[in-house]
Scaffold this active site. Structure first.
Site, short mmCIF file in Angstrom:
data_model
loop_
_atom_site.label_atom_id
_atom_site.label_comp_id
_atom_site.label_asym_id
_atom_site.label_seq_id
_atom_site.Cartn_x
_atom_site.Cartn_y
_atom_site.Cartn_z
N ASP A 92 0.85 -1.20 0.00
CA ASP A 92 0.00 0.00 0.00
C ASP A 92 0.88 1.24 0.00
O ASP A 92 2.04 1.20 0.43
CB ASP A 92 -0.95 0.01 1.20
CG ASP A 92 -0.25 0.24 2.52
OD1 ASP A 92 0.68 -0.53 2.83
OD2 ASP A 92 -0.60 1.18 3.25
N GLU A 156 -0.12 -0.58 5.73
CA GLU A 156 0.86 0.00 6.65
C GLU A 156 0.73 1.51 6.73
O GLU A 156 0.82 2.10 7.81
CB GLU A 156 2.27 -0.39 6.20
CG GLU A 156 3.36 -0.06 7.22
CD GLU A 156 3.89 1.36 7.13
OE1 GLU A 156 4.48 1.84 8.10
OE2 GLU A 156 3.70 2.00 6.07
#
Length: 450
Positions: A92, A156
């Site tokens: 991500d 994250e």
């Protein structure tokens, strides 16, 4: 380095690595599905799963984590009785921010001035490619001498804790002798560095209400309590005159004992404008690695264009607080919320809400894995000695893994050196750093195997 077969293999694989990073960067995998389609994140997760399968990983799985995102897991068996190493990265990415500020499109990997530009190129899709390069180099030169687990997180950057909660519920899944977190970076390009501390963080949303609705500033301004003005006062109370963070009850005097960060280098890395001073006191390393730091991430208020002459009835902000090792993030969050409440003026109504949190981390740099990495770095970076640095950012998973596996050694390396400009516009990765760190990781796995 050219006489090292591992190094030669990594160099030969760089064109393939660039092509793969191009594919991976193209996914707009921001784990905020109010901004970007979930399908973009799912596409990136599937790409990584397919890449692991192609390298011979077994038990490859897309893990549905409690925050609604997916992490990718795979296991590569090594020789019988071998040690187990967990390699971590995340797919991500941060939103591109102002796309108009990018010289080239953020989700198109573009080579310019010897660097590869694109959102996630360094943080941390490049880390995924680094792990793949290291493993391919070992496979081409005698095989991978350890059992390898790979975990690639899907949220994250959002700090929503999906993988942390999943790991706690499945503690056997990520168990390893050593964990390599590929989400840090060298102190500068070409200087091999392991990160030994991370600041923790908390995210708090604060809202202030003063009126039943907006009022005409000509008729009511001067007596009617302005919620936006109240919020500005509250946010200003979080800093001393010199910019030092001043959350009541939180110590802001910590010091850093280790690699120093020269002020001129910091100014250059941060691209501080001429004539603008740095904030806080003490050394730069003290300020960014050993002390709390508050940042106002956003304010809900009318934009200048189209603004009306109004006294505002409601305003809110998102506040980030970074906390150094030794400070509990949960306690820091309580202190922040109490401070915001206590400093709200005029009897205004105030509400606070914690929306994200992660604990600080400190590694044991005296462990055998660190010597194995130091030896590997010396080969990958000829003439350089591995350095130990702090990192002002947070990787909440580190503390979760340290708690679950107290005997595991944890090392943090990666591609996010200062020139990478992670989280900002025009993020980039140095292909030379990708090459050398991939060599270092491969040699580390060989050294660590014994």
């Amino acid at each position: 380095m050219s006489s090292n077969p591992v190094a030669e293999t990594v160099a030969s694989l760089l064109p393939r690595a660039k092509a793969e990073l191009t594919e991976l960067v193209a996914f707009k995998s921001v784990a905020d599905f109010t901004q970007f389609p979930k399908s973009e994140s799912e596409g990136a997760a599937n790409w990584i799963a397919d890449a692991l399968r192609a390298e011979g990983f077994v038990d490859v799985a897309l893990l549905d984590t409690p925050d609604g995102t997916q992490s990718v897991y795979g296991y590569l068996p090594g020789p019988e009785g071998a040690k187990t190493v967990l390699l971590y990265a995340h797919y991500d990415v941060q939103p591109p921010l102002d796309e108009a500020g990018w010289t080239t499109p953020p989700f198109e990997l573009t080579e310019r001035d010897g660097r590869w530009y694109g959102r996630g190129a360094a943080d941390c899709k490049g880390g995924v490619i680094m792990h793949l390069l290291a493993l391919r180099a070992l496979k081409a030169n005698g095989g991978v001498p350890v059992n390898v687990k790979v975990i690639v997180e899907g949220s994250e950057e959002q700090g929503t804790g999906g993988l942390e909660r999943y790991a706690e519920e499945h503690p056997e899944l990520l168990a390893a002798d050593t964990i390599v977190i590929g989400d840090a970076g060298n102190f500068r390009v070409g200087l091999p560095t392991v990160t030994t501390t991370l600041r923790g963080m908390t995210l708090v949303r604060v809202r202030i209400d003063t009126l039943a609705g907006n009022l005409h500033s000509g008729s009511f301004g001067g007596a009617a309590p302005d919620a936006l003005a109240a919020l500005i006062r509250v946010l200003d109370s979080l800093r001393a005159e010199d910019g030092t963070t001043t959350v009541e009850g939180l110590d802001s005097t910590g010091t850093w004992d280790g690699l120093e960060y020269p002020e001129e280098q910091f100014r250059a890395d941060a691209k501080v404008l001429d004539g603008v001073g740095l904030i806080g006191n003490g050394t730069v390393a003290d300020r960014v690695w050993a002390r709390p730091a508050v940042t106002v991430l956003g304010i809900d208020c009318p934009p200048v264009v189209g603004a009306t002459p109004s006294v505002h009835s409601s305003a809110r902000a998102l506040v980030s607080l970074r906390v150094p090792p030794g400070v509990d993030a949960g306690q820091a969050s309580k202190l922040l919320e109490a401070h915001l409440t206590a400093h709200t003026p005029w009897g205004a109504r105030v509400t606070t809400e914690q929306i994200g949190q992660g604990q600080a981390f400190r590694a044991d740099a005296s462990s055998p894995a660190y010597q194995a990495m130091a030896d590997a770095m010396a080969v990958a970076y000829p003439g350089e000695t591995m350095q130990y640095a702090g990192e002002g950012g947070s990787i909440p998973l580190c503390n979760t893994l340290a708690g679950l596996y107290p005997q595991a050694e944890i090392l943090l390396i990666g591609l996010s050196e200062p020139e990478a400009r992670i989280h900002a516009v025009n993020e980039s990765v140095s292909p030379r750093e990708l090459e050398q760190l991939s060599i270092a990781e491969a040699l580390f796995l060989r050294n660590y195997a014994g």
